[in-house]
Design an enzyme around this catalytic site. Sequence first.
Site, PDB file in Angstrom:
ATOM      1  N   GLY A  57       6.901 -43.274 112.994  1.00 53.20           N
ATOM      2  CA  GLY A  57       7.725 -43.469 111.811  1.00 53.20           C
ATOM      3  C   GLY A  57       7.094 -44.457 110.848  1.00 53.20           C
ATOM      4  O   GLY A  57       5.885 -44.707 110.878  1.00 53.20           O
ATOM      5  N   GLY A  58       7.928 -45.058 109.997  1.00 53.01           N
ATOM      6  CA  GLY A  58       7.428 -45.953 108.965  1.00 53.01           C
ATOM      7  C   GLY A  58       6.695 -47.163 109.493  1.00 53.01           C
ATOM      8  O   GLY A  58       5.609 -47.508 109.008  1.00 53.01           O
ATOM      9  N   THR A  90      14.497 -51.200 106.545  1.00 59.11           N
ATOM     10  CA  THR A  90      14.229 -50.989 107.963  1.00 59.11           C
ATOM     11  C   THR A  90      14.514 -49.525 108.295  1.00 59.11           C
ATOM     12  O   THR A  90      14.756 -48.704 107.401  1.00 59.11           O
ATOM     13  CB  THR A  90      15.048 -51.970 108.829  1.00 59.11           C
ATOM     14  OG1 THR A  90      14.631 -51.836 110.193  1.00 59.11           O
ATOM     15  CG2 THR A  90      16.542 -51.735 108.710  1.00 59.11           C
ATOM     16  N   SER A 136      21.534 -56.295 112.319  1.00 65.25           N
ATOM     17  CA  SER A 136      20.597 -57.168 111.614  1.00 65.25           C
ATOM     18  C   SER A 136      21.090 -58.610 111.546  1.00 65.25           C
ATOM     19  O   SER A 136      22.243 -58.871 111.190  1.00 65.25           O
ATOM     20  CB  SER A 136      20.357 -56.655 110.196  1.00 65.25           C
ATOM     21  OG  SER A 136      19.490 -57.531 109.502  1.00 65.25           O
ATOM     22  N   LYS A 153      11.625 -46.433 105.652  1.00 64.90           N
ATOM     23  CA  LYS A 153      10.398 -47.022 105.122  1.00 64.90           C
ATOM     24  C   LYS A 153       9.514 -46.014 104.385  1.00 64.90           C
ATOM     25  O   LYS A 153       8.872 -46.360 103.389  1.00 64.90           O
ATOM     26  CB  LYS A 153       9.609 -47.695 106.240  1.00 64.90           C
ATOM     27  CG  LYS A 153      10.316 -48.913 106.815  1.00 64.90           C
ATOM     28  CD  LYS A 153       9.444 -49.656 107.788  1.00 64.90           C
ATOM     29  CE  LYS A 153      10.166 -50.906 108.293  1.00 64.90           C
ATOM     30  NZ  LYS A 153       9.280 -51.747 109.116  1.00 64.90           N
ATOM     31  N   TYR A 162      13.656 -56.252 117.664  1.00 63.81           N
ATOM     32  CA  TYR A 162      13.805 -57.686 117.923  1.00 63.81           C
ATOM     33  C   TYR A 162      14.939 -57.977 118.907  1.00 63.81           C
ATOM     34  O   TYR A 162      15.873 -58.712 118.652  1.00 63.81           O
ATOM     35  CB  TYR A 162      13.948 -58.487 116.625  1.00 63.81           C
ATOM     36  CG  TYR A 162      15.132 -58.211 115.755  1.00 63.81           C
ATOM     37  CD1 TYR A 162      16.272 -58.994 115.831  1.00 63.81           C
ATOM     38  CD2 TYR A 162      15.100 -57.199 114.807  1.00 63.81           C
ATOM     39  CE1 TYR A 162      17.358 -58.769 115.004  1.00 63.81           C
ATOM     40  CE2 TYR A 162      16.173 -56.971 113.971  1.00 63.81           C
ATOM     41  CZ  TYR A 162      17.297 -57.758 114.074  1.00 63.81           C
ATOM     42  OH  TYR A 162      18.359 -57.538 113.257  1.00 63.81           O
ATOM     43  N   ASP A 204       4.481 -55.577 107.439  1.00 65.80           N
ATOM     44  CA  ASP A 204       4.479 -55.324 108.876  1.00 65.80           C
ATOM     45  C   ASP A 204       3.172 -55.739 109.544  1.00 65.80           C
ATOM     46  O   ASP A 204       3.164 -56.366 110.592  1.00 65.80           O
ATOM     47  CB  ASP A 204       4.716 -53.837 109.153  1.00 65.80           C
ATOM     48  CG  ASP A 204       6.162 -53.429 108.984  1.00 65.80           C
ATOM     49  OD1 ASP A 204       7.044 -54.266 109.222  1.00 65.80           O
ATOM     50  OD2 ASP A 204       6.409 -52.276 108.604  1.00 65.80           O
ATOM     51  N   SER A 227      19.450 -60.702 109.579  1.00 61.85           N
ATOM     52  CA  SER A 227      18.862 -61.209 108.340  1.00 61.85           C
ATOM     53  C   SER A 227      19.854 -61.892 107.401  1.00 61.85           C
ATOM     54  O   SER A 227      19.534 -62.931 106.824  1.00 61.85           O
ATOM     55  CB  SER A 227      18.155 -60.072 107.606  1.00 61.85           C
ATOM     56  OG  SER A 227      17.032 -59.649 108.336  1.00 61.85           O
TER      57      SER A 227
END
Length: 331
Positions: free
Chosen positions: A132-133, A63, A17, A67, A230, A105, A19
């Site tokens: 999935g989520g 993530t 990540s 979720k 990503y 999302d 972030s």
Amino acid sequence: MNGKKIYAVIGDPIAHSLSPVMHNAAFRATGKNAEYTAIQVKAEYFNDFLTEARSHLAGFNVTVPHKQIAWKNVDRRSPGAALSGSVNTVRIDEEGRILYGDTTDGYGFERAVLENLQFPLKNADICFIGCGGVSHALVWHTALAGVRSIRIFNRTIEKAQLLLAAVRAEFPSIISDCAELQDKEKTAEFLAQSGLAVQCTSLGLKDEQPMPIDPDLFPRSNIRYFDTIYRRTPLLKAVEAKGIPVHPNWYALLFPLLVVMMAGLALGFGVLFSSLTTKYRDLQILFSFIVQLWMYATPIVYPLSQTEGKIIAGINLHTLMCINPVTPIIE
């Protein structure tokens, strides 16, 4: 919760990540007394994490693969999250008593495919790889946006069947079908019937992982490809090599970047560019940081009475490829 506010992104895996880099730079740029970190949380310890989060965090992003379990465990949900069965953002009240769950999302996905693939969702035919989520959130968002058909491939077909049954109950006019990922004949058929394929599995986070489907099954025309991971995954590269338009990971950031520039939120960009590019040469990181700065600066430049000191919602890590905002729920 007094003093510095602590935020986090949780997942398993989570080391990839970006972030924390972006959020912490944005916190520094806007003078917020806050810190953002990444926490690896195994599924069996999710409830233990929530107990700790109530005492120590102001909010967290979610993530893969959490979720859906996050959706089950929050105390309140936004309307979008309630429908989708998926939560990617959780805000915690100051007493740590209430977890507010939301999903961002769908919005980012819709903007990304429209701006970058020239693909409006209205009356569209879409197939989803994985259930999935993130797939749940995007399937519900596309249904609400008025797509014509939804098709899902998944490793276990039962999950896809349950999701589509729920969608049909709410939107009986939408054409829907599902198949197992291993069914190459059905996969080729679904791809041929779709204008957009959306990859929603975690396969591709590492190059050594297998591709979720065989890229040779893609038709050579009349389809576009969007990957919710990503990075340039092996499947994205293989599909792109066939001449199929793909979602170029960093380009999704150009739309909000233009908003930033038009809004005049140039809060020390020159200095920040220099400090970031010294350590991170990838334009993907640089552009994503700009958007982070925009999202954190907006409540300061345009104060919102109910959200003072909180962070504006809108664009999600998986849908704009590098972003993971801490999103408030407006009650």
